[in-house]
Enzyme design. Structure first.
Site, PDB file in Angstrom:
ATOM      1  N   ASN A 246       0.895  -1.156   0.000  1.00 47.42           N
ATOM      2  CA  ASN A 246       0.000   0.000   0.000  1.00 47.42           C
ATOM      3  C   ASN A 246       0.934   1.206   0.000  1.00 47.42           C
ATOM      4  O   ASN A 246       1.243   1.777   1.037  1.00 47.42           O
ATOM      5  CB  ASN A 246      -0.912  -0.005   1.228  1.00 47.42           C
ATOM      6  CG  ASN A 246      -1.869  -1.191   1.200  1.00 47.42           C
ATOM      7  OD1 ASN A 246      -2.393  -1.550   0.149  1.00 47.42           O
ATOM      8  ND2 ASN A 246      -2.076  -1.808   2.349  1.00 47.42           N
TER       9      ASN A 246
ATOM     10  N   GLU B 116      -8.362  -3.720  -2.648  1.00 45.64           N
ATOM     11  CA  GLU B 116      -8.614  -3.094  -1.354  1.00 45.64           C
ATOM     12  C   GLU B 116      -8.475  -1.577  -1.422  1.00 45.64           C
ATOM     13  O   GLU B 116      -7.820  -0.952  -0.594  1.00 45.64           O
ATOM     14  CB  GLU B 116      -7.685  -3.691  -0.292  1.00 45.64           C
ATOM     15  CG  GLU B 116      -7.865  -5.195  -0.168  1.00 45.64           C
ATOM     16  CD  GLU B 116      -6.992  -5.855   0.885  1.00 45.64           C
ATOM     17  OE1 GLU B 116      -5.891  -5.330   1.161  1.00 45.64           O
ATOM     18  OE2 GLU B 116      -7.421  -6.894   1.417  1.00 45.64           O
TER      19      GLU B 116
ATOM     20  N   ARG C  27     -15.105 -14.374  -3.181  1.00 44.90           N
ATOM     21  CA  ARG C  27     -13.819 -13.692  -3.350  1.00 44.90           C
ATOM     22  C   ARG C  27     -12.726 -14.645  -3.842  1.00 44.90           C
ATOM     23  O   ARG C  27     -11.808 -14.221  -4.539  1.00 44.90           O
ATOM     24  CB  ARG C  27     -13.427 -13.093  -1.996  1.00 44.90           C
ATOM     25  CG  ARG C  27     -12.014 -12.579  -1.971  1.00 44.90           C
ATOM     26  CD  ARG C  27     -11.819 -11.779  -0.715  1.00 44.90           C
ATOM     27  NE  ARG C  27     -10.436 -11.709  -0.321  1.00 44.90           N
ATOM     28  CZ  ARG C  27     -10.035 -11.261   0.848  1.00 44.90           C
ATOM     29  NH1 ARG C  27     -10.930 -10.854   1.736  1.00 44.90           N
ATOM     30  NH2 ARG C  27      -8.760 -11.198   1.148  1.00 44.90           N
TER      31      ARG C  27
ATOM     32  N   LYS D 114      -0.548 -15.097  -3.774  1.00 42.66           N
ATOM     33  CA  LYS D 114      -0.611 -15.615  -2.402  1.00 42.66           C
ATOM     34  C   LYS D 114      -0.843 -17.124  -2.435  1.00 42.66           C
ATOM     35  O   LYS D 114      -1.508 -17.621  -3.323  1.00 42.66           O
ATOM     36  CB  LYS D 114      -1.757 -14.958  -1.624  1.00 42.66           C
ATOM     37  CG  LYS D 114      -1.526 -13.495  -1.336  1.00 42.66           C
ATOM     38  CD  LYS D 114      -2.483 -12.975  -0.265  1.00 42.66           C
ATOM     39  CE  LYS D 114      -2.329 -11.447  -0.182  1.00 42.66           C
ATOM     40  NZ  LYS D 114      -2.746 -10.881   1.097  1.00 42.66           N
TER      41      LYS D 114
ATOM     42  N   ASP E 139      -6.481 -15.376   1.882  1.00 45.02           N
ATOM     43  CA  ASP E 139      -5.515 -14.458   2.483  1.00 45.02           C
ATOM     44  C   ASP E 139      -4.807 -15.070   3.686  1.00 45.02           C
ATOM     45  O   ASP E 139      -5.184 -14.792   4.825  1.00 45.02           O
ATOM     46  CB  ASP E 139      -6.248 -13.170   2.907  1.00 45.02           C
ATOM     47  CG  ASP E 139      -5.297 -12.025   3.210  1.00 45.02           C
ATOM     48  OD1 ASP E 139      -4.111 -12.138   2.854  1.00 45.02           O
ATOM     49  OD2 ASP E 139      -5.749 -11.024   3.791  1.00 45.02           O
TER      50      ASP E 139
ATOM     51  N   GLU F 183       3.566 -16.027  -2.888  1.00 50.90           N
ATOM     52  CA  GLU F 183       3.709 -15.092  -1.770  1.00 50.90           C
ATOM     53  C   GLU F 183       3.363 -15.839  -0.474  1.00 50.90           C
ATOM     54  O   GLU F 183       2.249 -16.317  -0.305  1.00 50.90           O
ATOM     55  CB  GLU F 183       2.788 -13.880  -1.971  1.00 50.90           C
ATOM     56  CG  GLU F 183       2.939 -12.826  -0.893  1.00 50.90           C
ATOM     57  CD  GLU F 183       2.097 -11.566  -1.172  1.00 50.90           C
ATOM     58  OE1 GLU F 183       2.202 -10.996  -2.282  1.00 50.90           O
ATOM     59  OE2 GLU F 183       1.335 -11.161  -0.278  1.00 50.90           O
TER      60      GLU F 183
ATOM     61  N   GLU G  24       0.273 -12.790  10.423  1.00 49.84           N
ATOM     62  CA  GLU G  24      -0.918 -11.945  10.446  1.00 49.84           C
ATOM     63  C   GLU G  24      -2.159 -12.651  10.998  1.00 49.84           C
ATOM     64  O   GLU G  24      -2.818 -12.135  11.890  1.00 49.84           O
ATOM     65  CB  GLU G  24      -1.187 -11.415   9.034  1.00 49.84           C
ATOM     66  CG  GLU G  24      -2.461 -10.613   8.939  1.00 49.84           C
ATOM     67  CD  GLU G  24      -2.709 -10.056   7.530  1.00 49.84           C
ATOM     68  OE1 GLU G  24      -1.827 -10.148   6.678  1.00 49.84           O
ATOM     69  OE2 GLU G  24      -3.809  -9.516   7.316  1.00 49.84           O
TER      70      GLU G  24
ATOM     71  N   GLU H  21      -4.292 -24.695  14.341  1.00 50.92           N
ATOM     72  CA  GLU H  21      -5.452 -24.969  13.481  1.00 50.92           C
ATOM     73  C   GLU H  21      -6.583 -25.549  14.325  1.00 50.92           C
ATOM     74  O   GLU H  21      -7.747 -25.169  14.168  1.00 50.92           O
ATOM     75  CB  GLU H  21      -5.065 -25.953  12.381  1.00 50.92           C
ATOM     76  CG  GLU H  21      -6.224 -26.283  11.450  1.00 50.92           C
ATOM     77  CD  GLU H  21      -5.839 -27.259  10.335  1.00 50.92           C
ATOM     78  OE1 GLU H  21      -4.991 -28.138  10.570  1.00 50.92           O
ATOM     79  OE2 GLU H  21      -6.407 -27.141   9.234  1.00 50.92           O
TER      80      GLU H  21
END
Ligand SMILES: *[C@@H]1O[C@H](CO)[C@@H](O)[C@H](O)[C@H]1NC(C)=O
Ligand SMILES: *[C@@H]1O[C@H](CO)[C@@H](O)[C@H](O)[C@H]1NC(C)=O
Ligand SMILES: *[C@@H]1O[C@H](CO)[C@@H](O)[C@H](O)[C@H]1NC(C)=O
Ligand SMILES: *[C@@H]1O[C@H](CO)[C@@H](O)[C@H](O)[C@H]1NC(C)=O
Ligand SMILES: *[C@@H]1O[C@H](CO)[C@@H](O)[C@H](O)[C@H]1NC(C)=O
Ligand SMILES: *[C@@H]1O[C@H](CO)[C@@H](O)[C@H](O)[C@H]1NC(C)=O
Ligand SMILES: *[C@@H]1O[C@H](CO)[C@@H](O)[C@H](O)[C@H]1NC(C)=O
Ligand SMILES: *[C@@H]1O[C@H](CO)[C@@H](O)[C@H](O)[C@H]1NC(C)=O
Ligand SMILES: *[C@@H]1O[C@H](CO)[C@@H](O)[C@H](O)[C@H]1NC(C)=O
Ligand SMILES: *[C@@H]1O[C@H](CO)[C@@H](O)[C@H](O)[C@H]1NC(C)=O
Length: 837
Positions: A214, A295, A346, A370, A375, A397, A403, A523
């Site tokens: 970004n 985004e 998505r 990705k 995500d 990626e 995250e 998980e």
């Protein structure tokens, strides 16, 4: 003196802060060190101080001094005899040393150790440095075997992405401020930058994009370009090239043009000029990274142009300089996703957006994909886009920064997760197409030289780099897998542990066991069966918040209702996503019968009562897995405690703190998720554990003084659905209750909420005798993204072990609110040995 000698014999440094990570070069015990055959001097076949070969010579000197306590001189003239010689294949050739190296590929090296003669031959200077690190890694692990082998990278691109903002903050960074930017400019002190480059070189990373995807267009100012040059200068001796993220709208927002249309002549001219100027500052700039039309970011679609038009704009500007463009496939429209439409998905976005463009990208564009279609979730199937890019080079990626995976406050060793993707055979056109060895290597589609890996790492100024010592195995593992995706994940861990914590067998076995259990445990206590990490999707992506996963425009849905759960991604009745895979793989995911349990809810919408291949219903599996996961996490602090005295105190204590925190937060996760789905489905746990806590005393049921009872949001993060908070912000208050447990020794846990902007203080008493005190100061010790709420992120607990309790004892917590922290308490658990609750 005696203390020092003792430490020296054990090979322990008195205190270690983690800065040297796996490059500590800790002294080997003398009886082991004496088995090494050490060359008498070092020959580095380059005299330029900024050359990776020169640096390799210095690193060898430093390492051999550290590991073996031998001081070797460095020369730059070839000499036969007892020496370790490092150089490029061309330099060896020129110096007349005869070497029998096989053909090497770019960045590859040859390592030969024979008696006291060591030859490290790089295909290029970078390869020579990699070889020196390999030799030192062997010495540090007391591996003194004679070897002669060549090794080459699986892929040419082995990059890092840092999401650093120019103001010094880091998006999704959990280890302090940026080492690259400060006060809206690149840093002037590049010490940490060079230290980072050293770590990256040792795991054979050859490029880094230093600013957030970004992107801020101001990075293109003259002064900032000079700053990027400073950073590139600091990293170049380590063979790490620098690249930058670009903001698509820069010609307008920074350049003053009235458009950023990629086909507009003035825009093209502007980018060409800017790129030329950048290359004047940094002649070996690796290239650009672009996040467009994602985004809210601007991009070519703004002007009705294609994504390839957008990527090629930069590709053409970078081409004359040898630069490449990493163009992110993470393109989706978060404004128009509507959960009421059963077919909206998505996950479909990447292939939908890139379909039909495969032949349109310039040959120096790499599409960066990705690993999964959504995500960075705890488990995803591989992105089907890898199967669609046949003419276009691709890179995967990955995320080292955790995250959605515990933000470095939870131990989660990631290579086993990455391997589910890298080892996956996509069967493109019915042929073997394993993502790691066939597609990312460039072999399957003849793209060798322009494919590979990028990992979002987000190290910060913290001495530990990532905020947690144990999280560094993920960075190390990333480098190892990018070089060779077939390396075994346990082998990676064992090497990393020996380098990071020494050669003790108990240390290695314990850290390896815990780490290998950590992803399955995470998980288990977060999101199972492919439902994704059930976290706060609209917030910090940290603690539990399953209800946030639906009715949002972000499209990370679960479609959970009172009867059923999961995304129907079939072709026959759902979003059609399964059909984006090549035929053989699509057929597997299309049917419930052939979809593996661990991805069931990713591909199918089923009743909670659906029976899995393992014989349990979906809901019972949720319950059981959450209990099992939290129990596994509860063993981590206990396993770690056995290492006391076997590793240095600083890293022992810091890690013990995090693992204890994790064990408590795993229970927060377990109870929140179970309570939520129990309430939604109305189906009881077959083992009657959910909402049944015989060893807990709920704060709201205790005698309160200065406290009031409140609910929380989301409701499921409070045991018994209620908590207590102090009446005023700075008032003193207490809760107390008479205990009714048979006499015995218990662990007493207090569940509370640790907010930032406040440090409430607490003291626990049993019959007026103090058991312990603490303050709500996790925000200073843990790096996760804080919120203002009493929620799944701030929920935590503290445990006092081995407390003697008898029937009729009175337990009490005295608290003092501070700032915004109203000393919120959830419950006190009095736990017999072995009970995790
Ligand atoms: C020495 O290193 C410099 C800087 O990396 C490089 O330009 C030069 O070609 C190298 N010289 C030799 C002989 O390898
Ligand atoms: C290393 O260099 C020092 C200083 O130049 C010199 O005194 C010493 O003799 C050298 N050692 C060897 C083994 O060549
Ligand atoms: C090594 O040197 C010889 C001549 O001295 C040359 O023919 C050969 O190409 C060189 N090889 C490499 C790899 O530089
Ligand atoms: C020693 O290092 C070599 C080269 O990396 C490796 O092949 C070998 O497996 C190692 N030996 C041990 C015991 O780890
Ligand atoms: C540069 O940064 C390093 C590492 O953070 C620090 O030790 C050093 O003091 C700094 N140098 C200056 C001149 O500020
Ligand atoms: C098919 O899709 C509808 C929504 O269009 C959904 O309600 C239904 O449950 C799905 N059927 C099956 C068998 O998954
Ligand atoms: C995860 O949960 C499953 C199902 O209850 C269990 O069999 C497994 O042992 C658990 N694994 C870990 C590491 O917690
Ligand atoms: C205390 O526990 C016993 C046995 O568990 C139970 O019979 C009794 O009713 C309890 N007393 C109170 C006051 O809760
Ligand atoms: C590293 O970060 C942790 C919290 O994330 C903090 O406890 C610790 O003090 C930091 N250490 C340094 C040296 O910045
Ligand atoms: C007191 O606490 C409330 C939250 O309970 C918060 O909104 C308010 O800002 C706090 N006041 C101060 C002075 O911190």
């Amino acid at each position: 003196m005696r203390g020092l000698l003792l430490f020296a014999t054990l090979g322990l440094a008195a205190a270690e802060d983690g800065l040297n990570a796996w490059l500590r070069y800790a002294r080997l015990p003398p009886d082991i060190a004496k088995q090494a055959t050490v060359p008498l001097n070092i020959v580095a076949l380059n005299t330029t101080e900024t050359s990776p070969v020169y640096v390799a010579g210095q690193e060898l000197q430093k390492g051999i001094k550290g590991i073996l306590d031998r001081s070797l001189n460095i020369t730059h003239e070839a000499s036969e005899g007892s020496s370790v010689v490092v150089g490029t294949i061309a330099a060896f050739n020129n110096s007349g040393i005869s070497i029998g190296t096989p053909e090497l590929e770019q960045d590859g090296f040859w390592l030969s150790i024979k008696g006291d003669t060591v030859e490290i031959v790089g295909q290029n200077e970078r390869g020579a440095l990699y070889g020196a690190f390999e030799y030192l890694s062997m010495l540090a692990q007391a591996n003194f075997t004679e070897v002669a082998y060549a090794t080459n990278p699986s892929a040419a691109i082995r990059w890092i992405n840092q999401w650093d903002n120019m103001d010094g903050t880091i998006e999704r960074g959990y280890a302090g401020p940026s080492i690259f930017f400060k006060g809206n400019a690149p840093v002037s002190n590049v010490t940490r930058v060079a230290e980072y480059a050293r770590l990256l070189a040792s795991i054979r990373v050859n490029g880094i994009v230093i600013n957030n995807v970004n992107a801020n267009a101001q990075i293109l100012s003259d002064a900032n370009m000079a700053g990027i040059a400073r950073i590139a200068d600091a990293m170049r001796p380590w063979g790490v090239k620098v690249g930058i993220s670009l903001n698509f709208a820069s010609p307008q927002t920074f350049g003053g043009l009235n458009t950023f249309d990629p086909l507009d002549k003035s825009v093209i001219a502007w980018w060409t000029k800017i790129t030329d100027k950048l290359y004047q500052h940094v002649p070996d700039l690796a290239g650009f990274l672009v996040k467009a039309n994602s985004e809210g970011q601007p991009g070519p679609l703004t002007y009705g142009r294609t994504l390839s038009d957008g990527a090629n704009l930069f590709a053409k500007a970078a081409k004359p300089h040898g630069g490449i463009v990493m163009f992110r496939a993470f393109v989706y429209d978060n404004q128009h996703l509507n959960e009421r439409n059963w077919k909206d998905d998505r996950a479909n976005a990447a292939v939908d957006f890139f379909r039909g463009l495969d032949e349109k990208f310039d040959d120096n564009v790499v599409v960066q994909v990705k690993y999964g279609p959504i995500d960075f979730q705890v488990r995803e199937p591989p992105s089907p886009l890898f199967a669609h890019l046949k003419q276009t080079a691709s890179a995967i990626e990955l995320q080292v920064t955790q995250e959605y995976l515990g933000q470095q406050c939870h131990l989660v060793y990631l290579p086993p997760l990455w391997k589910t993707i890298l080892d996956f055979d996509l069967r493109v056109d019915g042929e073997k197409s394993v993502i790691g060895t066939d597609i990312l290597s460039g072999k399957r589609f003849n793209k060798k030289g322009l494919t590979g890996y990028a990992a979002v790492v987000n190290v910060g100024q913290n001495a530990t780099w990532l905020g947690s010592h144990l999280a560094m195995s993920n960075l190390y593992g990333y480098g190892r897998l990018a070089w060779d995706p077939t390396v075994n994940e346990v082998e990676i861990l064992e090497d990393w542990t020996r380098l990071t914590f020494g050669l003790d067998d108990t240390v290695r076995e314990t850290i390896t066991r815990m780490s290998m259990e950590s992803w399955p445990a995470y998980e288990n206590y977060t999101g199972n069966l492919g439902i994704q990490t059930l976290t706060d999707i609209t917030g910090p992506h940290y603690g539990p918040n399953p209800q946030s996963m639906d009715n949002n425009a972000w499209g990370q849905w679960t479609r959970a209702d009172a009867f059923s759960i999961g995304m129907d991604r079939t072709v026959k009745n759902g979003t059609g996503f399964a059909g984006q895979y090549p035929t053989e793989v699509a057929a597997v995911f299309e049917e419930i019968e052939t979809t593996p349990d661990d991805l069931l809810l990713w591909f199918h919408h089923v009743p909670y009562t659906h029976v899995l291949k393992n014989g349990k219903t979906v809901i019972q599996h949720f319950y059981d897995a959450h209990y099992a996961g939290a129990e596994t996490a509860a063993t981590f602090p206990t396993q770690w405690a056995k290492l006391e005295g076997l590793i240095d105190k600083q890293r022992f204590d810091e890690t013990a703190f995090r693992l204890t925190y994790q064990a408590g937060h795993a229970i927060v996760w377990r109870d929140s998720i179970n309570q939520f789905y129990n309430s939604l489905s109305g189906i009881a746990d077959a083992h009657d554990r959910v909402n049944n806590h015989p060893w807990r005393v709920e704060a709201e049921s205790m005698t309160l003084r200065g406290y009031r009872v409140t609910s929380v949001n989301p409701f499921e993060v409070a045991s018994g659905l209620r908590i207590v908070q102090t009446v005023g912000n700075s008032s003193s208050a207490s809760v107390s209750a008479k205990l009714n447990f048979t006499a015995g020794t218990y662990d007493v846990a207090v569940a509370y909420y640790d907010l930032y902007e406040g440090k409430a203080s607490y003291e626990l008493f049993l019959n007026d005798k103090s058991i312990g005190s603490w303050v709500g100061d996790n925000e200073y010790k843990l790096g996760y993204t804080v919120t203002r709420g009493i929620d799944g992120h701030s929920a935590t607990r503290i445990t006092f072990k081995g407390v003697d309790v008898k029937e009729g004892d009175v337990v009490r917590v005295d608290a003092k609110a501070n700032g915004r922290e109203t000393a919120p308490l959830d419950y006190i658990a009095v736990l017999p040995p072995g009970v995790v609750d």
